[in-house]
Design a protein around this motif. Structure first.
Motif, PDB file in Angstrom:
ATOM      1  N   UNK A   6       0.841  -1.191   0.000  1.00 38.71           N
ATOM      2  CA  UNK A   6       0.000   0.000   0.000  1.00 38.71           C
ATOM      3  C   UNK A   6       0.882   1.249   0.000  1.00 38.71           C
ATOM      4  N   UNK A   7       0.739   2.075  -1.027  1.00 35.08           N
ATOM      5  CA  UNK A   7       1.558   3.278  -1.186  1.00 35.08           C
ATOM      6  C   UNK A   7       0.694   4.416  -1.699  1.00 35.08           C
ATOM      7  N   UNK A   8       1.246   5.628  -1.679  1.00 38.26           N
ATOM      8  CA  UNK A   8       0.543   6.798  -2.209  1.00 38.26           C
ATOM      9  C   UNK A   8       1.247   7.270  -3.471  1.00 38.26           C
ATOM     10  N   UNK A   9       0.430   7.640  -4.452  1.00 35.98           N
ATOM     11  CA  UNK A   9       0.919   8.050  -5.763  1.00 35.98           C
ATOM     12  C   UNK A   9       0.250   9.345  -6.198  1.00 35.98           C
ATOM     13  N   UNK A  10       0.894  10.023  -7.121  1.00 36.57           N
ATOM     14  CA  UNK A  10       0.294  11.122  -7.848  1.00 36.57           C
ATOM     15  C   UNK A  10       0.203  10.675  -9.306  1.00 36.57           C
ATOM     16  N   UNK A  11      -0.975  10.813  -9.892  1.00 33.97           N
ATOM     17  CA  UNK A  11      -1.173  10.458 -11.303  1.00 33.97           C
ATOM     18  C   UNK A  11      -1.631  11.727 -12.015  1.00 33.97           C
TER      19      UNK A  11
END
Length: 116
Positions: free
Chosen positions: A58-63
């Motif tokens: 589980x990670x955080x991303x910017x798309x």
């Protein structure tokens, strides 16, 4: 399908130039995020912040999606990796998201037309 893929030097960002209109790419982003049970919020017209599990991490991303002269640029950046995730794991995760979106577009706009 014609596309250009590049992983940037910091290994936290993957960029793809896709031969599709911006609106199709944005739609595909939301379809892939929903299909994968991601939590997300739109921050502006081009950027979505995402919390998502990729390969069990589980990670955080910017798309982000931006129109360019040669196509539509899709950029996936890891903004907060799962604890202990290596640089290789980060690169693999950003590439997996970008590839999923690219494959969704190909399936919907190219392959399904051939089957019809």
């Amino acid at each position: 399908m014609n596309r250009q893929l590049s992983a940037l030097q910091d290994s936290k960002t993957t960029r793809i130039i896709l031969p599709y209109k911006r609106q199709y790419v944005i739609f595909a982003v939301y379809e892939v995020l929903d299909k994968n049970g991601a939590e997300y919020e739109k921050t502006d017209a081009s950027t979505i912040l995402v919390e998502m599990s990729v390969y069990g991490n589980l990670s955080r991303f910017s798309v982000s999606v931006n129109e360019q002269e040669t196509g539509t640029e899709l950029t996936v950046t890891m903004i907060h990796p799962c604890e202990g995730l290596s640089d290789t794991g980060i690169r693999r995760a950003t590439t997996a998201i970008a590839d999923s979106i690219s494959q969704h577009l190909e399936n919907e706009l190219v392959i399904n037309k051939l089957k019809a």
